[in-house]
Motif scaffolding. Sequence first.
Motif, PDB file in Angstrom:
ATOM      1  N   HIS A 209       1.885 -70.154 -18.691  1.00  0.00           N
ATOM      2  CA  HIS A 209       1.010 -69.171 -18.031  1.00  0.00           C
ATOM      3  C   HIS A 209       1.309 -69.107 -16.536  1.00  0.00           C
ATOM      4  O   HIS A 209       1.366 -68.015 -15.958  1.00  0.00           O
ATOM      5  CB  HIS A 209      -0.454 -69.564 -18.262  1.00  0.00           C
ATOM      6  N   TYR A 210       1.527 -70.260 -15.924  1.00  0.00           N
ATOM      7  CA  TYR A 210       1.829 -70.310 -14.489  1.00  0.00           C
ATOM      8  C   TYR A 210       3.130 -69.581 -14.184  1.00  0.00           C
ATOM      9  O   TYR A 210       3.204 -68.789 -13.227  1.00  0.00           O
ATOM     10  CB  TYR A 210       1.915 -71.777 -14.065  1.00  0.00           C
TER      11      TYR A 210
ATOM     12  N   ALA B   7       4.466 -67.188 -15.905  1.00  0.00           N
ATOM     13  CA  ALA B   7       4.255 -65.754 -16.128  1.00  0.00           C
ATOM     14  C   ALA B   7       3.552 -65.115 -14.932  1.00  0.00           C
ATOM     15  O   ALA B   7       3.955 -64.041 -14.458  1.00  0.00           O
ATOM     16  CB  ALA B   7       3.450 -65.539 -17.414  1.00  0.00           C
ATOM     17  N   GLU B   8       2.517 -65.756 -14.424  1.00  0.00           N
ATOM     18  CA  GLU B   8       1.773 -65.196 -13.296  1.00  0.00           C
ATOM     19  C   GLU B   8       2.598 -65.233 -12.012  1.00  0.00           C
ATOM     20  O   GLU B   8       2.670 -64.239 -11.279  1.00  0.00           O
ATOM     21  CB  GLU B   8       0.468 -65.974 -13.100  1.00  0.00           C
ATOM     22  N   LYS B   9       3.229 -66.349 -11.744  1.00  0.00           N
ATOM     23  CA  LYS B   9       3.939 -66.528 -10.484  1.00  0.00           C
ATOM     24  C   LYS B   9       5.153 -65.610 -10.388  1.00  0.00           C
ATOM     25  O   LYS B   9       5.452 -65.062  -9.315  1.00  0.00           O
ATOM     26  CB  LYS B   9       4.375 -67.994 -10.341  1.00  0.00           C
ATOM     27  N   PHE B  10       5.861 -65.426 -11.507  1.00  0.00           N
ATOM     28  CA  PHE B  10       7.113 -64.674 -11.480  1.00  0.00           C
ATOM     29  C   PHE B  10       6.980 -63.288 -12.107  1.00  0.00           C
ATOM     30  O   PHE B  10       7.981 -62.626 -12.366  1.00  0.00           O
ATOM     31  CB  PHE B  10       8.217 -65.494 -12.161  1.00  0.00           C
ATOM     32  N   LYS B  11       5.706 -62.887 -12.352  1.00  0.00           N
ATOM     33  CA  LYS B  11       5.414 -61.525 -12.839  1.00  0.00           C
ATOM     34  C   LYS B  11       6.184 -61.211 -14.126  1.00  0.00           C
ATOM     35  O   LYS B  11       6.847 -60.180 -14.248  1.00  0.00           O
ATOM     36  CB  LYS B  11       5.697 -60.485 -11.748  1.00  0.00           C
ATOM     37  N   LEU B  12       6.056 -62.110 -15.082  1.00  0.00           N
ATOM     38  CA  LEU B  12       6.676 -61.967 -16.389  1.00  0.00           C
ATOM     39  C   LEU B  12       5.600 -62.040 -17.461  1.00  0.00           C
ATOM     40  O   LEU B  12       4.505 -62.551 -17.237  1.00  0.00           O
ATOM     41  CB  LEU B  12       7.694 -63.099 -16.629  1.00  0.00           C
ATOM     42  N   SER B  13       5.904 -61.517 -18.633  1.00  0.00           N
ATOM     43  CA  SER B  13       4.996 -61.678 -19.765  1.00  0.00           C
ATOM     44  C   SER B  13       5.222 -63.048 -20.400  1.00  0.00           C
ATOM     45  O   SER B  13       6.249 -63.701 -20.165  1.00  0.00           O
ATOM     46  CB  SER B  13       5.252 -60.593 -20.808  1.00  0.00           C
TER      47      SER B  13
ATOM     48  N   GLN C 110       8.460 -62.882 -22.261  1.00  0.00           N
ATOM     49  CA  GLN C 110       9.670 -62.970 -21.431  1.00  0.00           C
ATOM     50  C   GLN C 110       9.937 -64.406 -20.988  1.00  0.00           C
ATOM     51  O   GLN C 110      11.087 -64.872 -21.008  1.00  0.00           O
ATOM     52  CB  GLN C 110       9.517 -62.053 -20.208  1.00  0.00           C
TER      53      GLN C 110
END
Length: 360
Positions: free
Chosen positions: A137-138, A140-146, A149
């Motif tokens: 989750h971290y 995904a949020e930090k690197f703007k990915l799903s 992905q």
Amino acid sequence: KVHAGERLSESDGVALFEHPDLLAIGQLANTARERLHGDVTYFNRNLHLNSTNVCEADCLFCSFARLKEGMPEAYTMTVPQALEWIRKRYNPGMTEIHIVNGLNPDLPFEYYPDLLRSIRREFPKLHIKAFTAVEIHYFAEKFKLSYEQVLQSLIDAGLGSLPGGGAEIFAPRARKKLCGDKVTADGWLEVHRVAHQMGLKSNCTILYGTIEKLEERVDHLLRLRQLQDETNGFQAFIPLAFHPENNRLGPIGAPTGADDLRMIAVSRLLLDNIPHIKAYWIMLGVKTAQLAQRFGANDLDGTVTEEKIYHMAGADTPNALSVDDLKKLIRAVGRNPIERTTTYDVIVDSRTEELQAATG
């Protein structure tokens, strides 16, 4: 209900936690355990790597993490350093490396697939079980990915399955106080849902013995059971006891041995669709984990080889156990040790070994 194979309810779960007769609860759990696994206890040859303990989450119960680089005991391994760390501890016959890290704000995403690719290249026989749902989750949020992905990048690099850490306790009241700055319960469950849909197996956990109520423990177990009904992707459930040293919840104290055994037993009884209950000896202590094999558990984890997270919270268990140690512990409680892969394929059945030795 247990003898009839009927599913237990929320009120049943609370009653099991409150019932005064621990041995009666253990006997029920043993019935369910032996129905699933007979006299078998599983173990594996594994290695635990924590390549960074720098973590911007500030969980009250954590003794492992350091908020920033440069703080006392904070560290981050480069990929070459991590490989060298593995080389010094790797033994032929090891089948799994377990990787869990802090949420390090200074590392680029590519660090993580690079680490997995490098391990896969040099140690192709190791199954890589890496990164909790909190970490996914971290990323995904930090690197703007799903989530998809993130997971696909890691799968392409060698990821084989997910560990179960970071679930802590799902109840919003307790979670907000304990770890309010990391992924929510819904987010944790969604990461595992997506992973299961992508073909990854995973484990699941609970952290017990802090500020949670018995009803919140039951709610946590039932939410895991509900997701398992949907995806069938969880392989094992591991109850994780709170360790009080070197963190801000120290005055609460640790759960007792009776608490530990009851948690194992109730988990086996409520989680009728999760095949394996693991007694993690690093956390429970070797003797309690051994007894747990008669209270619903059917797995003792593995050789481990240098665990940090619980030892930094005051665990006085060994850093590693040998295969012979594990077999001895398992046999002493009347169970048959079976060496397994991460995905529970049998590597060595000790009963076959004994038969072969007896027949020459």
